[in-house]
Design an enzyme around this catalytic site. Structure first.
Site, PDB file in Angstrom:
ATOM      1  N   ASP A  54      43.217  36.540  38.693  1.00  0.00           N
ATOM      2  CA  ASP A  54      43.050  37.080  40.040  1.00  0.00           C
ATOM      3  C   ASP A  54      43.823  36.163  40.984  1.00  0.00           C
ATOM      4  OD1 ASP A  54      40.923  39.088  39.370  1.00  0.00           O
ATOM      5  OD2 ASP A  54      39.870  37.267  38.781  1.00  0.00           O
ATOM      6  N   ASP A  84      39.979  44.499  34.139  1.00  0.00           N
ATOM      7  CA  ASP A  84      38.850  44.385  35.066  1.00  0.00           C
ATOM      8  C   ASP A  84      38.916  45.415  36.185  1.00  0.00           C
ATOM      9  OD1 ASP A  84      36.492  43.331  35.976  1.00  0.00           O
ATOM     10  OD2 ASP A  84      37.391  41.660  37.038  1.00  0.00           O
ATOM     11  N   HIS A 126      42.393  44.270  42.344  1.00  0.00           N
ATOM     12  CA  HIS A 126      41.047  44.780  42.604  1.00  0.00           C
ATOM     13  C   HIS A 126      40.233  43.903  43.539  1.00  0.00           C
ATOM     14  CE1 HIS A 126      41.089  42.674  38.660  1.00  0.00           C
ATOM     15  NE2 HIS A 126      40.057  42.055  39.153  1.00  0.00           N
TER      16      HIS A 126
END
Length: 909
Positions: free
Chosen positions: A16, A126, A353
């Site tokens: 991320d 994810d 995300h």
């Protein structure tokens, strides 16, 4: 389960870029990780390979700090020890457009190919659910698999794991899209960290492997077991080769290999000697208790979703088609591939995300706002140059006969359908340049004295167009010529607003502001001070500010539209949680101030104001529960007794030719820990509805599965949601309002979330996010479109898509040109088709046009060109040269289109 088993251990790190730390703090950790990885690959041939999370932006981020390591990095990629691609970033699929997902795949492939081979891995570790068109997107990208972590409930071998309400028998499955495309699906049933931190100590290793192998075998249909060695931001395991050797010694009957996805997938396909479950359509975790679908990220920080909607629309629906049109018209404007790549990359950096979902810390989302602005500014610069280039080749000479002072205006429609709508433009009625020898005072005097009386708007045929003009007075401006220094001037500006009718798809129409004595017949859509009416619709405002909408085509009346609802929210950025026992507040019993805002021949509007009060926040119990890390489902906090004002200003507008009612709502949020929605009861008899997502308008059930426990059944949308029955339907279109719910209230009410205000990130710890309370001014826009029960055939869906797209207008002068004042480059027919994009291919210079079939039945697409294009071919989303398409005697192609098919047509000269 066969006793022969192979443990495929795949090293990776899920990266991320930003989340519970700001981007640059994650960035520093990334640089250290890749440095360590390169050293390990240099030093140990037994450390076979590493998967770089399926996103090539990691390469950019690393090399931004370590450009000196590029050759070393490239060598390991070319040797197959670091696997990269296919994506540029790992996006959220429900909150990003179809074209954004296509650009993501295209740019990821382009960047990966610079280093060697692209990993053909459909990687979604994810993603918060997956859209139904994913299999088709994968197949058109040359990818035959999808590996994912969320969306499907498996049962496991011999039905030993779940409660029976499952979607797949195993973690291996066949996923089928609405068009029939099928890919091999691999669910990370034990998550993408089920092989992390493998022990070297023999006793620890034995306990570890007893559990890990058993867990994997619960779900796997075969002996090829997937063990993912890594997790979020996890450093690489340096002693992995030693750990694998220990495992081999402990379990000689099991083959342990330091594997990769290519080898693992090949082994799975080789071992497949049995049928797998076929899972169809969207993967949204619907057969669960409904609490952890993470759908409420669609309403976290709504301002980000609004900026993203505008940013995507400006790039894919305005800048790209205008730049393509300027290019193919040979208007001395080359298609700026480099600028588009930069703008798309900048926009997509907001699409992971944890970014677009609004579920990170405040610093992350502040930086996102800057990126949205940067990407949009590039798009606007491209639009400005392209529209001027196009305007210069439009023949406006016919306006010369209307007067020497005529000011031509070109209205450009970059949607895929003919369009009618209300447009505005600020015109320079008179300019006085400093370089003409005037002093600043002289220039001001000349501009001030300009006579703007007796002017009106005319079309190319000399027909007067109803229009309002607003004198904006004296203003400063400047030109930035390509061949000289900036040119400042003073000007007299005025704003024109009118209804542009029947502007052709992907085309334009010219008008001019001229001196004329003609009269435009007065007309009004107002009936009294609370009713708006045109040929199609009638709107009547009630005392409480709600309105009824009559579809005059079929006589259906929709009542009590536009009521506001407010509830508490003691959840977090991921999940909405209403306080136990709370009764929602609504404006149903609140008197509104109602007045006519505008009354013009082309548009009328009514303003509705509610002076409301809502609780200031949750009570003090919420902070105590947050600090104690009490799970949101067990929280007992209620709303505060202290109230704060919330003035709601709603503007309901109807245009002369409008097929829908436009709504603008503005409010200043001073409360915390709450959710605000607008309600649209439909009173339609149905158990299903349709909703816009990526390249698809899937049908969803109104009632959730039997296992669903969450009182809320909120869901994702992009452009619109539609409820319909046999002869009537209601579409609610939106701009960047990605969360809705169909209430099971006996009226099938569409509830659209306008704002959700919370104070913590959620997930695995306490991360306060005061800016997620979204305090301050907000404005949201929607369009309510009734139809005859078929949103495709009636054109309601096309109206909803057009609502997403800004008009483009350009002032020009009187000149001769190569194209007519009303012009379209193409004509196409296909009433089941939705137009998606028009752009130029960087490698071939071909024009690429893309549509998708909105229907579940086959369709036909007909296309002809008004330009000298001779060769048509059917391409893919990767926009490569494909199968030739024959034309008829008139130069038209006719192409059969499959159900829900995404079709790309390439054209060259």
């Amino acid at each position: 389960m066969s006793t022969k088993r192979t443990a495929h251990i795949i090293s990776h790190t899920h990266w991320d870029r930003e989340w519970y730390l700001p981007y640059e703090k994650h960035h520093v950790r990334l640089v250290k990780l890749v440095d360590t990885l390169l050293d390990k690959l240099d030093q140990d041939q037994n450390y076979r390979s590493f998967f770089l999370d399926g996103q090539t932006i990691i390469l950019e981020d690393y090399l931004q700090v370590r450009p000196d390591q590029k050759d070393r990095l490239a060598k390991f990629i070319q040797d197959g020890r670091i696997l990269i691609g296919p994506w540029y970033i790992l996006q959220d699929a429900f909150l990003t457009s179809g074209e954004a997902n296509v650009r993501n795949m295209q740019i990821g492939h382009q960047d990966a190919k610079k280093y060697g081979t692209v990993s053909k891995i459909g990687y979604f570790p994810d993603t918060f659910g997956l859209v139904g068109q994913t299999p088709q997107l994968m197949k058109q990208s040359g990818i035959t698999n999808v590996l994912f972590g969320r969306g499907v409930k498996p049962t496991g071998f011999n039905n030993t794991v779940s409660d029976g309400d499952y979607e797949s028998s195993f973690s291996e499955l066949i996923w089928e899209g609405p068009d029939g495309s099928q890919v091999l699906g691999i669910l990370f049933a034990n998550w993408y960290n089920n092989g992390t931190e493998i022990p070297v100590d023999r006793e620890e290793a034995k306990a570890y492997w007893e559990k890990k192998l058993a867990d994997a075998e619960k779900y796997a249909s075969m002996g090829e077991l997937l063990l993912m060695n890594g997790c979020d931001h996890q450093p690489i395991q340096l002693d992995l080769p030693e750990a694998i050797q220990v495992a081999r010694e402990l379990y000689p009957d099991t083959t342990f290999i330091h594997s990769n996805f290519i080898d693992y997938l090949q082994a799975v396909r080789h071992a497949l000697n049995h049928e797998l479950s076929i899972v169809k359509g969207e993967l949204r975790s619907q057969r669960t208790d409904g609490w952890n679908t993470l759908v409420n990220t669609a309403s976290a920080r709504v301002y980000l979703k609004q900026m993203n909607q505008l940013g995507q629309a400006m790039l894919e629906k305005v800048a790209e088609p205008l730049a393509a049109l300027a290019h193919i018209l040979e208007a001395e404007e080359k298609y700026p591939h480099h600028l588009f790549t930069y703008a798309w990359k900048t926009l997509m950096q907001n699409h992971p995300h944890d970014s677009i979902c609004g579920c990170s810390i405040d610093e992350v989302h502040r930086e996102m706002v800057t990126r949205f602005d940067k990407s949009r500014h590039v798009a606007e610069a491209i639009v400005d140059e392209s529209k001027r280039a196009i305007a210069e080749v439009v023949d406006t000479s016919s306006f010369a006969r209307m007067g020497d002072n005529a000011l031509p205006v070109i209205v450009m429609n970059t949607s895929g359908w003919e369009r009618t709508g209300v447009v505005s433009i600020e015109l320079d009625a008179l300019r006085s340049y400093y370089h003409d020898g005037y002093t600043q005072e002289d220039a001001i005097d000349i501009v001030k004295s300009a006579d703007l009386s007796g002017m009106m708007l005319m079309d190319e045929n000399g027909i007067a167009i109803p229009c309002t003009s607003e004198d904006l007075g004296l203003q400063f401006g400047y030109d930035l010529p390509e061949d000289k220094f900036r040119q400042p001037y003073m000007c007299r500006k005025l704003k024109l607003t009118f209804e542009a009718k029947n502007v052709p798809a992907l085309g334009l129409k010219a008008y001019a502001w001229v001196k004329c004595e003609a009269e435009v017949p007065a007309s009004s859509m107002l009936v009294g001070d609370r009713i708006l009416e045109n040929d199609s619709l009638r709107i009547e405002i009630a005392d409480n500010g709600s309105f009824s909408l009559t579809d005059k085509v079929n006589g259906r009346i929709y009542r009590d539209l536009g009521i506001y609802e407010n509830t508490g929210d003691i959840g977090n950025e991921y999940i909405y949680k209403q306080p136990d026992g709370e009764t929602p507040r609504t404006t149903y019993g609140v008197a509104a101030q109602i007045r006519v805002l505008q009354d013009h021949p082309y548009q009328a509007s009514i303003e509705i104001v509610h002076d409301w009060e809502i609780p200031a926040s949750a009570d003090e119990v919420l902070e105590e529960e947050q600090r104690a890390l009490i799970p949101f489902q067990r929280r007992k906090a209620q709303r505060s007794e202290r109230m704060v004002p919330m003035r709601l200003r709603t503007v309901v507008s109807l245009s002369n030719s409008g097929k829908g009612v436009e709504i603008s709502a503005s409010f200043n949020n001073q409360a915390k820990d709450h959710r605000l929605r607008m309600l649209f009861p439909t009173d339609l008899d149905t158990q299903v509805h349709r909703v816009d997502t990526m390249f698809e308008i899937p049908q969803r059930d109104i009632s959730p599965a039997a296992t669903w426990e969450n009182p809320s059944n909120a869901q994702h949308q992009q452009a619109f949601v539609d409820i319909n029955e046999a002869e009537a339907g209601l579409v609610v279109a939106n701009l960047g309002l990605n969360e809705y719910e169909i209430l099971r209230d006996g009226r099938h009410t569409i509830a659209v979330t306008l704002l959700r205000a919370v104070g913590e990130l959620g997930d695995w710890g306490l991360f306060p996010t005061p800016e997620a309370q979204c305090q301050g001014e907000h404005t949201v826009r929607m369009c309510i479109i009734p139809h005859n029960g078929d949103g495709v055939q009636s054109g309601a869906y096309a109206e909803a898509y057009q609502f997403q797209i800004p008009w483009t207008l350009c002032q020009t002068d009187i000149h001769q040109g190569s194209i007519a004042p009303t012009f379209a480059p193409f004509q196409w027919e296909g009433n089941k088709m939705a137009f998606s994009s028009m752009k130029i291919n960087e490698g071939t210079d071909d024009l690429l046009l893309r549509w998708y079939n909105m229907d579940f039945q086959k369709a036909e697409l007909k296309l002809s060109s008004n330009l000298p294009y001779y060769y048509f071919y059917k391409s893919s989303i990767m926009e490569d040269n494909g199968q030739p398409i024959e034309t008829d005697m008139d130069g038209q192609i006719s192409l059969p289109i499959g159900a829900c098919e995404i079709v790309t047509i390439g054209i060259n000269r």
